[in-house]
Design a protein around this motif. Structure first.
Motif, PDB file in Angstrom:
ATOM      1  N   LEU A   6       0.786  -1.222   0.000  1.00 25.26           N
ATOM      2  CA  LEU A   6       0.000   0.000   0.000  1.00 25.26           C
ATOM      3  C   LEU A   6       0.823   1.279   0.000  1.00 25.26           C
ATOM      4  O   LEU A   6       0.253   2.362   0.025  1.00 25.26           O
ATOM      5  CB  LEU A   6      -0.934   0.016   1.223  1.00 25.26           C
ATOM      6  N   LYS A   7       2.148   1.187   0.004  1.00 28.18           N
ATOM      7  CA  LYS A   7       2.922   2.419   0.053  1.00 28.18           C
ATOM      8  C   LYS A   7       2.678   3.231  -1.221  1.00 28.18           C
ATOM      9  O   LYS A   7       2.552   2.675  -2.321  1.00 28.18           O
ATOM     10  CB  LYS A   7       4.410   2.125   0.227  1.00 28.18           C
ATOM     11  N   PRO A   8       2.596   4.562  -1.073  1.00 24.12           N
ATOM     12  CA  PRO A   8       2.259   5.414  -2.230  1.00 24.12           C
ATOM     13  C   PRO A   8       3.283   5.297  -3.359  1.00 24.12           C
ATOM     14  O   PRO A   8       4.480   5.232  -3.132  1.00 24.12           O
ATOM     15  CB  PRO A   8       2.268   6.827  -1.625  1.00 24.12           C
ATOM     16  N   ARG A   9       2.774   5.238  -4.578  1.00 25.90           N
ATOM     17  CA  ARG A   9       3.618   5.255  -5.768  1.00 25.90           C
ATOM     18  C   ARG A   9       2.968   6.171  -6.801  1.00 25.90           C
ATOM     19  O   ARG A   9       1.756   6.378  -6.785  1.00 25.90           O
ATOM     20  CB  ARG A   9       3.762   3.846  -6.362  1.00 25.90           C
ATOM     21  N   GLN A  10       3.788   6.693  -7.676  1.00 23.34           N
ATOM     22  CA  GLN A  10       3.264   7.567  -8.716  1.00 23.34           C
ATOM     23  C   GLN A  10       2.674   6.716  -9.839  1.00 23.34           C
ATOM     24  O   GLN A  10       3.312   6.396 -10.838  1.00 23.34           O
ATOM     25  CB  GLN A  10       4.374   8.472  -9.253  1.00 23.34           C
ATOM     26  N   LYS A  11       1.438   6.316  -9.637  1.00 25.62           N
ATOM     27  CA  LYS A  11       0.756   5.495 -10.624  1.00 25.62           C
ATOM     28  C   LYS A  11      -0.710   5.892 -10.650  1.00 25.62           C
ATOM     29  O   LYS A  11      -1.402   5.816  -9.632  1.00 25.62           O
ATOM     30  CB  LYS A  11       0.898   4.004 -10.270  1.00 25.62           C
ATOM     31  N   LYS A  12      -1.174   6.319 -11.780  1.00 22.36           N
ATOM     32  CA  LYS A  12      -2.531   6.822 -11.906  1.00 22.36           C
ATOM     33  C   LYS A  12      -3.552   5.723 -11.632  1.00 22.36           C
ATOM     34  O   LYS A  12      -3.444   4.611 -12.140  1.00 22.36           O
ATOM     35  CB  LYS A  12      -2.744   7.381 -13.320  1.00 22.36           C
ATOM     36  N   GLY A  13      -4.548   6.073 -10.824  1.00 25.71           N
ATOM     37  CA  GLY A  13      -5.632   5.149 -10.531  1.00 25.71           C
ATOM     38  C   GLY A  13      -5.277   4.052  -9.559  1.00 25.71           C
ATOM     39  O   GLY A  13      -6.069   3.145  -9.324  1.00 25.71           O
ATOM     40  N   ARG A  14      -4.097   4.103  -8.960  1.00 27.96           N
ATOM     41  CA  ARG A  14      -3.674   3.059  -8.034  1.00 27.96           C
ATOM     42  C   ARG A  14      -4.370   3.223  -6.687  1.00 27.96           C
ATOM     43  O   ARG A  14      -4.504   4.325  -6.177  1.00 27.96           O
ATOM     44  CB  ARG A  14      -2.157   3.107  -7.844  1.00 27.96           C
ATOM     45  N   PHE A  15      -4.806   2.100  -6.118  1.00 28.65           N
ATOM     46  CA  PHE A  15      -5.432   2.153  -4.795  1.00 28.65           C
ATOM     47  C   PHE A  15      -4.387   2.452  -3.723  1.00 28.65           C
ATOM     48  O   PHE A  15      -3.322   1.862  -3.698  1.00 28.65           O
ATOM     49  CB  PHE A  15      -6.105   0.811  -4.482  1.00 28.65           C
ATOM     50  N   GLU A  16      -4.721   3.375  -2.827  1.00 32.49           N
ATOM     51  CA  GLU A  16      -3.836   3.733  -1.728  1.00 32.49           C
ATOM     52  C   GLU A  16      -4.584   3.666  -0.415  1.00 32.49           C
ATOM     53  O   GLU A  16      -5.784   3.962  -0.357  1.00 32.49           O
ATOM     54  CB  GLU A  16      -3.251   5.134  -1.925  1.00 32.49           C
ATOM     55  N   ALA A  17      -3.884   3.290   0.625  1.00 35.61           N
ATOM     56  CA  ALA A  17      -4.502   3.234   1.955  1.00 35.61           C
ATOM     57  C   ALA A  17      -4.761   4.648   2.443  1.00 35.61           C
ATOM     58  O   ALA A  17      -3.928   5.552   2.266  1.00 35.61           O
ATOM     59  CB  ALA A  17      -3.597   2.505   2.927  1.00 35.61           C
ATOM     60  N   PRO A  18      -5.924   4.907   3.081  1.00 36.51           N
ATOM     61  CA  PRO A  18      -6.190   6.237   3.616  1.00 36.51           C
ATOM     62  C   PRO A  18      -5.306   6.540   4.826  1.00 36.51           C
ATOM     63  O   PRO A  18      -4.834   5.627   5.515  1.00 36.51           O
ATOM     64  CB  PRO A  18      -7.680   6.153   4.016  1.00 36.51           C
ATOM     65  N   ALA A  19      -5.101   7.816   5.088  1.00 35.54           N
ATOM     66  CA  ALA A  19      -4.240   8.223   6.203  1.00 35.54           C
ATOM     67  C   ALA A  19      -4.761   7.711   7.537  1.00 35.54           C
ATOM     68  O   ALA A  19      -3.977   7.362   8.431  1.00 35.54           O
ATOM     69  CB  ALA A  19      -4.123   9.749   6.227  1.00 35.54           C
ATOM     70  N   LEU A  20      -6.081   7.606   7.692  1.00 35.68           N
ATOM     71  CA  LEU A  20      -6.673   7.158   8.952  1.00 35.68           C
ATOM     72  C   LEU A  20      -6.309   5.709   9.256  1.00 35.68           C
ATOM     73  O   LEU A  20      -6.265   5.305  10.424  1.00 35.68           O
ATOM     74  CB  LEU A  20      -8.192   7.310   8.902  1.00 35.68           C
ATOM     75  N   PHE A  21      -6.038   4.910   8.238  1.00 32.53           N
ATOM     76  CA  PHE A  21      -5.676   3.504   8.422  1.00 32.53           C
ATOM     77  C   PHE A  21      -4.239   3.338   8.876  1.00 32.53           C
ATOM     78  O   PHE A  21      -3.898   2.409   9.613  1.00 32.53           O
ATOM     79  CB  PHE A  21      -5.897   2.740   7.118  1.00 32.53           C
ATOM     80  N   LEU A  22      -3.361   4.270   8.479  1.00 28.53           N
ATOM     81  CA  LEU A  22      -1.934   4.089   8.695  1.00 28.53           C
ATOM     82  C   LEU A  22      -1.514   4.088  10.151  1.00 28.53           C
ATOM     83  O   LEU A  22      -0.648   3.297  10.538  1.00 28.53           O
ATOM     84  CB  LEU A  22      -1.157   5.164   7.909  1.00 28.53           C
ATOM     85  N   PRO A  23      -2.051   4.963  11.058  1.00 24.75           N
ATOM     86  CA  PRO A  23      -1.622   4.910  12.458  1.00 24.75           C
ATOM     87  C   PRO A  23      -1.980   3.585  13.101  1.00 24.75           C
ATOM     88  O   PRO A  23      -1.332   3.176  14.039  1.00 24.75           O
ATOM     89  CB  PRO A  23      -2.382   6.072  13.106  1.00 24.75           C
TER      90      PRO A  23
END
Length: 247
Positions: free
Chosen positions: A230-247
């Motif tokens: 789930l780590k952010p990558r520069q890829k259009k339309g890629r699913f990313e984990a919301p900030a609230l989930f990360l802590p």
């Protein structure tokens, strides 16, 4: 400040000190346990009141967007993650509560029944799940052009699976002699004064230590997978984990 005001302030101060002294004498053991349990108590209060603080306080301009999700799959992660956080909090609370007599020579307390632990874990997770659902409905409709609510359903299923998996893991590893002996060997490398609370009076592993060790390993695996997947990558339309989930 006139003399009457000084006298009044002095009386209030002495009454306050007398009340504090009375509380310390009659509720000393309660205050001790509050101190021992300060970490799970703080985390539990944070889980309960973070949504209200984030949305209905002066911090809403900074924190409110944490609860605004943009996809149903993000909602699944947040609901499941909230249940996991609630479960971790109540299990740590239970283990500290029961084992404190071994380490701090305080009156022994009873364990919290498993059903009640899971009920409390669900209660702790509800404020975050409910607030995220309320604030995300419009955003998800605009992003997916639909609001089918499957994020809520699968989030609840994910939370239920976590509770069920934890129940069987806890039962299995609490009766796993190989794991207990391995942990005992590790603990015996520690200074004797540190072993208190991890080993009971009979030299056996204390209540809950095996189960919470496995639970901690499970959390590390989840975080490890989350980092690589789930780590952010520069890829259009890629699913990313919301900030609230990360802590």
């Amino acid at each position: 400040m006139n003399k009457k005001q000084q006298v009044f302030n002095g009386i209030v101060l002495w009454l306050g000190l007398a009340l504090l002294s009375l509380m310390l004498q009659n509720f000393y053991s309660v205050l001790q346990y509050i101190f021992f349990l300060r970490v799970p108590i703080i985390v539990g209060l944070l889980l309960l009141f973070l949504p209200t603080i984030s949305v209905n306080s002066g911090l809403s301009a900074i924190l409110k967007n944490l609860f605004v999700l943009r996809a149903n799959n993000q909602l699944v992660l947040v609901i499941g993650g909230a249940v996991l956080a609630g479960l971790a909090t109540i299990q740590v609370f239970d283990i500290i509560l029961y084992n404190s007599h071994l380490r701090f020579d305080v009156p022994q307390q009873q364990i919290i029944p498993v059903f009640l632990q899971y009920l409390i874990a669900i209660i702790l997770s509800l404020p975050i799940g409910i607030k995220a659902t309320q604030l995300s409905k419009k955003e998800i409709q605009e992003a997916d052009r639909s609001w089918e609510g499957w994020g809520i359903i699968f989030g609840i299923i994910a939370g239920a699976l976590l509770l069920i998996t934890n129940y069987f893991n806890k039962y299995f590893f609490e009766h796993n002699q190989f794991l207990k002996q391995a942990l005992l060997k590790i603990i015996y490398f520690l200074p004797e004064r540190i072993q208190r609370g991890y080993v009971d009076a009979n030299g056996d592993l204390s209540y809950g230590i095996a189960a919470i060790t496995v639970f901690s390993i499970f959390l590390l695996i989840v975080y490890g997978l989350g980092y690589f997947i789930l780590k952010p990558r520069q890829k259009k339309g890629r699913f990313e984990a919301p900030a609230l989930f990360l802590p």
